[in-house]
Design a protein around this motif. Structure first.
Motif, PDB file in Angstrom:
ATOM      1  N   MET A  66      10.043  -5.582   0.695  1.00 22.45           N
ATOM      2  CA  MET A  66       9.022  -6.392   0.038  1.00 22.45           C
ATOM      3  C   MET A  66       9.636  -7.597  -0.653  1.00 22.45           C
ATOM      4  O   MET A  66       9.074  -8.686  -0.648  1.00 22.45           O
ATOM      5  CB  MET A  66       8.257  -5.549  -0.991  1.00 22.45           C
ATOM      6  N   LYS A  67      10.797  -7.371  -1.242  1.00 21.73           N
ATOM      7  CA  LYS A  67      11.460  -8.453  -1.973  1.00 21.73           C
ATOM      8  C   LYS A  67      11.790  -9.615  -1.015  1.00 21.73           C
ATOM      9  O   LYS A  67      11.557 -10.782  -1.327  1.00 21.73           O
ATOM     10  CB  LYS A  67      12.745  -7.922  -2.606  1.00 21.73           C
ATOM     11  N   THR A  68      12.320  -9.258   0.163  1.00 19.97           N
ATOM     12  CA  THR A  68      12.674 -10.285   1.138  1.00 19.97           C
ATOM     13  C   THR A  68      11.431 -11.066   1.556  1.00 19.97           C
ATOM     14  O   THR A  68      11.433 -12.297   1.571  1.00 19.97           O
ATOM     15  CB  THR A  68      13.286  -9.640   2.404  1.00 19.97           C
ATOM     16  N   LEU A  69      10.367 -10.323   1.888  1.00 23.42           N
ATOM     17  CA  LEU A  69       9.136 -10.973   2.344  1.00 23.42           C
ATOM     18  C   LEU A  69       8.556 -11.870   1.252  1.00 23.42           C
ATOM     19  O   LEU A  69       8.095 -12.973   1.516  1.00 23.42           O
ATOM     20  CB  LEU A  69       8.100  -9.917   2.732  1.00 23.42           C
ATOM     21  N   LYS A  70       8.599 -11.351   0.032  1.00 23.34           N
ATOM     22  CA  LYS A  70       8.058 -12.101  -1.091  1.00 23.34           C
ATOM     23  C   LYS A  70       8.783 -13.437  -1.227  1.00 23.34           C
ATOM     24  O   LYS A  70       8.151 -14.487  -1.385  1.00 23.34           O
ATOM     25  CB  LYS A  70       8.281 -11.273  -2.347  1.00 23.34           C
ATOM     26  N   ALA A  71      10.111 -13.377  -1.156  1.00 25.93           N
ATOM     27  CA  ALA A  71      10.906 -14.594  -1.295  1.00 25.93           C
ATOM     28  C   ALA A  71      10.523 -15.590  -0.206  1.00 25.93           C
ATOM     29  O   ALA A  71      10.312 -16.777  -0.477  1.00 25.93           O
ATOM     30  CB  ALA A  71      12.387 -14.249  -1.218  1.00 25.93           C
ATOM     31  N   GLU A  72      10.392 -15.087   1.020  1.00 25.54           N
ATOM     32  CA  GLU A  72      10.065 -15.972   2.140  1.00 25.54           C
ATOM     33  C   GLU A  72       8.696 -16.610   1.962  1.00 25.54           C
ATOM     34  O   GLU A  72       8.509 -17.801   2.184  1.00 25.54           O
ATOM     35  CB  GLU A  72      10.100 -15.184   3.452  1.00 25.54           C
ATOM     36  N   MET A  91       0.845  -1.197   0.000  1.00 20.99           N
ATOM     37  CA  MET A  91       0.000   0.000   0.000  1.00 20.99           C
ATOM     38  C   MET A  91       0.883   1.251   0.000  1.00 20.99           C
ATOM     39  O   MET A  91       0.655   2.185  -0.755  1.00 20.99           O
ATOM     40  CB  MET A  91      -0.893  -0.039   1.241  1.00 20.99           C
ATOM     41  N   LYS A  92       1.894   1.224   0.850  1.00 24.34           N
ATOM     42  CA  LYS A  92       2.781   2.374   0.972  1.00 24.34           C
ATOM     43  C   LYS A  92       3.530   2.613  -0.332  1.00 24.34           C
ATOM     44  O   LYS A  92       3.668   3.746  -0.789  1.00 24.34           O
ATOM     45  CB  LYS A  92       3.781   2.097   2.103  1.00 24.34           C
ATOM     46  N   CYS A  93       3.963   1.528  -0.928  1.00 27.50           N
ATOM     47  CA  CYS A  93       4.751   1.614  -2.154  1.00 27.50           C
ATOM     48  C   CYS A  93       3.940   2.277  -3.272  1.00 27.50           C
ATOM     49  O   CYS A  93       4.421   3.167  -3.956  1.00 27.50           O
ATOM     50  CB  CYS A  93       5.182   0.204  -2.560  1.00 27.50           C
ATOM     51  N   THR A  94       2.691   1.840  -3.412  1.00 27.00           N
ATOM     52  CA  THR A  94       1.830   2.415  -4.445  1.00 27.00           C
ATOM     53  C   THR A  94       1.701   3.920  -4.247  1.00 27.00           C
ATOM     54  O   THR A  94       1.778   4.692  -5.190  1.00 27.00           O
ATOM     55  CB  THR A  94       0.421   1.783  -4.365  1.00 27.00           C
ATOM     56  N   GLU A  95       1.515   4.300  -2.996  1.00 23.59           N
ATOM     57  CA  GLU A  95       1.337   5.722  -2.699  1.00 23.59           C
ATOM     58  C   GLU A  95       2.604   6.506  -3.015  1.00 23.59           C
ATOM     59  O   GLU A  95       2.559   7.577  -3.631  1.00 23.59           O
ATOM     60  CB  GLU A  95       0.975   5.878  -1.225  1.00 23.59           C
ATOM     61  N   LEU A  96       3.742   5.963  -2.604  1.00 25.01           N
ATOM     62  CA  LEU A  96       5.006   6.661  -2.830  1.00 25.01           C
ATOM     63  C   LEU A  96       5.275   6.842  -4.318  1.00 25.01           C
ATOM     64  O   LEU A  96       5.731   7.896  -4.759  1.00 25.01           O
ATOM     65  CB  LEU A  96       6.157   5.880  -2.178  1.00 25.01           C
ATOM     66  N   ILE A  97       4.974   5.807  -5.084  1.00 23.23           N
ATOM     67  CA  ILE A  97       5.217   5.892  -6.526  1.00 23.23           C
ATOM     68  C   ILE A  97       4.352   6.995  -7.136  1.00 23.23           C
ATOM     69  O   ILE A  97       4.803   7.765  -7.975  1.00 23.23           O
ATOM     70  CB  ILE A  97       4.973   4.521  -7.189  1.00 23.23           C
ATOM     71  N   GLU A  98       3.134   7.097  -6.638  1.00 18.73           N
ATOM     72  CA  GLU A  98       2.245   8.150  -7.127  1.00 18.73           C
ATOM     73  C   GLU A  98       2.787   9.534  -6.757  1.00 18.73           C
ATOM     74  O   GLU A  98       2.795  10.453  -7.583  1.00 18.73           O
ATOM     75  CB  GLU A  98       0.860   7.969  -6.528  1.00 18.73           C
ATOM     76  N   ASP A  99       3.230   9.658  -5.512  1.00 15.18           N
ATOM     77  CA  ASP A  99       3.817  10.928  -5.064  1.00 15.18           C
ATOM     78  C   ASP A  99       4.981  11.310  -5.963  1.00 15.18           C
ATOM     79  O   ASP A  99       5.145  12.462  -6.352  1.00 15.18           O
ATOM     80  CB  ASP A  99       4.338  10.807  -3.613  1.00 15.18           C
ATOM     81  N   LYS A 100       5.782  10.304  -6.279  1.00 13.36           N
ATOM     82  CA  LYS A 100       6.972  10.569  -7.081  1.00 13.36           C
ATOM     83  C   LYS A 100       6.576  11.045  -8.478  1.00 13.36           C
ATOM     84  O   LYS A 100       7.178  11.962  -9.023  1.00 13.36           O
ATOM     85  CB  LYS A 100       7.813   9.296  -7.178  1.00 13.36           C
ATOM     86  N   LYS A 101       5.551  10.421  -9.027  1.00 14.00           N
ATOM     87  CA  LYS A 101       5.076  10.809 -10.355  1.00 14.00           C
ATOM     88  C   LYS A 101       4.696  12.282 -10.364  1.00 14.00           C
ATOM     89  O   LYS A 101       5.073  13.042 -11.246  1.00 14.00           O
ATOM     90  CB  LYS A 101       3.862   9.946 -10.715  1.00 14.00           C
ATOM     91  N   GLN A 138      12.837   6.251   0.136  1.00 11.12           N
ATOM     92  CA  GLN A 138      11.784   5.479   0.808  1.00 11.12           C
ATOM     93  C   GLN A 138      11.303   4.328  -0.064  1.00 11.12           C
ATOM     94  O   GLN A 138      11.110   3.216   0.411  1.00 11.12           O
ATOM     95  CB  GLN A 138      10.603   6.392   1.151  1.00 11.12           C
ATOM     96  N   ILE A 139      11.130   4.639  -1.359  1.00 11.46           N
ATOM     97  CA  ILE A 139      10.680   3.588  -2.280  1.00 11.46           C
ATOM     98  C   ILE A 139      11.693   2.442  -2.292  1.00 11.46           C
ATOM     99  O   ILE A 139      11.321   1.273  -2.222  1.00 11.46           O
ATOM    100  CB  ILE A 139      10.485   4.154  -3.710  1.00 11.46           C
ATOM    101  N   ASP A 140      12.972   2.799  -2.369  1.00  8.72           N
ATOM    102  CA  ASP A 140      14.009   1.765  -2.388  1.00  8.72           C
ATOM    103  C   ASP A 140      13.932   0.877  -1.145  1.00  8.72           C
ATOM    104  O   ASP A 140      13.997  -0.349  -1.241  1.00  8.72           O
ATOM    105  CB  ASP A 140      15.399   2.410  -2.478  1.00  8.72           C
ATOM    106  N   ASP A 141      13.789   1.526   0.017  1.00 10.04           N
ATOM    107  CA  ASP A 141      13.709   0.760   1.269  1.00 10.04           C
ATOM    108  C   ASP A 141      12.525  -0.197   1.247  1.00 10.04           C
ATOM    109  O   ASP A 141      12.652  -1.382   1.557  1.00 10.04           O
ATOM    110  CB  ASP A 141      13.539   1.715   2.462  1.00 10.04           C
ATOM    111  N   VAL A 142      11.360   0.353   0.878  1.00 13.62           N
ATOM    112  CA  VAL A 142      10.137  -0.453   0.890  1.00 13.62           C
ATOM    113  C   VAL A 142      10.262  -1.620  -0.073  1.00 13.62           C
ATOM    114  O   VAL A 142       9.917  -2.761   0.247  1.00 13.62           O
ATOM    115  CB  VAL A 142       8.910   0.429   0.537  1.00 13.62           C
ATOM    116  N   GLU A 143      10.796  -1.338  -1.268  1.00 13.99           N
ATOM    117  CA  GLU A 143      10.903  -2.406  -2.263  1.00 13.99           C
ATOM    118  C   GLU A 143      11.850  -3.511  -1.808  1.00 13.99           C
ATOM    119  O   GLU A 143      11.610  -4.682  -2.058  1.00 13.99           O
ATOM    120  CB  GLU A 143      11.328  -1.823  -3.616  1.00 13.99           C
TER     121      GLU A 143
END
Lengths: 130, 198
Positions: free
Chosen positions: A110-116, A29-39, A102-107
């Motif tokens: 997410m990558k770690t969690l996804k793998a797990e 959710m946070k990632c989607t929002e941040l990407i929008e902010d960045k746009k 922030q986006i980098d951190d979140v991503e």
């Protein structure tokens, strides 16, 4: 994103997994929002870059420009306009870098969690964006 | 019956899907179901799913309210920022002893009018809402606006926290629902199988 658990295969969801899924969902959710902010910021920055060109072009005409601020435009001299413009550029760039970090951190998280989660549930869980 | 057991026995017709939330807004916490099989044995799959659906809708409603509130704040914050910039400009001009300067005012969509601003007084009128406008010095106005800005940022922060919390409950609920549903399918199949062999 959707978290769908299809437990035809015999995997039990433990509390620990639930927490991971929750965290992932929140990060998503946070990632989607941040990407929008960045746009939005990118758009603003593009507009500012256009303005930079416009200031250069107007250079040496009659020496005054109109600067838009808040709800009005005000007359000002070229050098004033330039200072104002630079200030805005710096501010925007700084904010954008912050958001990018922030986006980098979140991503990353997410990558770690996804793998797990995929390691445990395989195809029984869907963590992709729709 | 011990205290512990008493807590676990729900009132009649009540399925223990949530517990009291310990967050600021007292939003109930969605409980993770440890053992789905015994859970639906005890509370019946159909009733559980119904209760879950209702709670799920409630959570979603709360989420949409929070999102709307957040949207408002995200509009409000830049507006405050804009006002701050404007007062700062007036202040700068005043300090540079520019008493008059020309502006273009938007008087209607796409119509602009020239206006000469006289800022020799060093004061600015701040709209407080409720048809009240107060004249203040630039520094007073800035202090007030900065305070508003700070409060709005704080509010945004707490809304974000609430949203995170709600999102957790929604996700937990989604996973619970999927698990109960799947377990029910498995149970029904098993029953069917038993009947067929009988």
């Amino acid at each position: 994103m959707s978290v769908t658990i299809d437990s035809k295969k015999d995997v039990t969801v433990e509390r620990e997994d639930q927490e991971k899924i929750n965290k992932f969902s929140r990060l998503n959710m946070k990632c989607t929002e941040l990407i929008e902010d960045k746009k939005q910021m990118q758009q603003d920055l593009d507009a500012l870059e256009d303005a930079e060109l416009a200031i250069e072009e107007a250079f040496g005409e009659d020496g005054t420009l109109k600067v838009f601020m808040g709800e009005i435009m005000f007359d000002c001299y070229e050098d004033e306009a330039e200072i104002h413009h630079m200030r805005m550029m710096e501010e925007k760039k700084e904010k954008m870098d912050e958001v990018q970090d922030q986006i980098d951190d979140v991503e990353k998280e997410m990558k770690t969690l996804k793998a797990e989660l995929y390691a445990k549930f395989g195809k029984a869980i869907n963590l992709e964006k729709e | 019956m011990s205290e512990e057991e008493k807590k676990q026995v729900p009132k009649e017709g009540e399925i223990p899907l949530t517990s009291e939330g310990n967050n600021a807004r007292k939003i109930p916490k969605c409980e993770f179901i440890e053992d789905v099989e015994t859970f639906i044995e005890k509370y019946k799959a159909k009733e559980t799913l119904e209760a879950m659906n209702e709670l799920y809708r409630k959570y979603q409603f709360m989420e949409s309210q929070l999102i709307a509130g957040k949207k408002n704040l995200k509009i409000k914050l830049p507006e405050i920022k804009k006002t701050i910039d404007m007062v700062k400009l007036l202040k700068e001009k005043h300090e540079d002893e520019v008493e008059r300067f020309n502006t273009n005012f938007l008087i209607s969509d796409n119509i602009w009018a020239r206006a000469e601003i006289n800022n020799s007084s060093g004061k600015v009128g701040l709209w407080l809402g409720a048809n009240v406008m107060v004249e203040q010095s630039y520094d007073e106005a800035l202090a007030l606006l900065e305070k508003n800005n700070f409060n709005a940022s704080k509010k945004l922060e707490s809304t974000n926290e609430d949203l995170d919390y709600i999102k957790d409950q929604i996700t937990t609920m989604e996973v619970n629902m999927a698990r109960v549903y799947n377990q029910n399918v498995v149970n029904t199949k098993k029953k069917g199988g038993e009947q067929a062999t009988a």
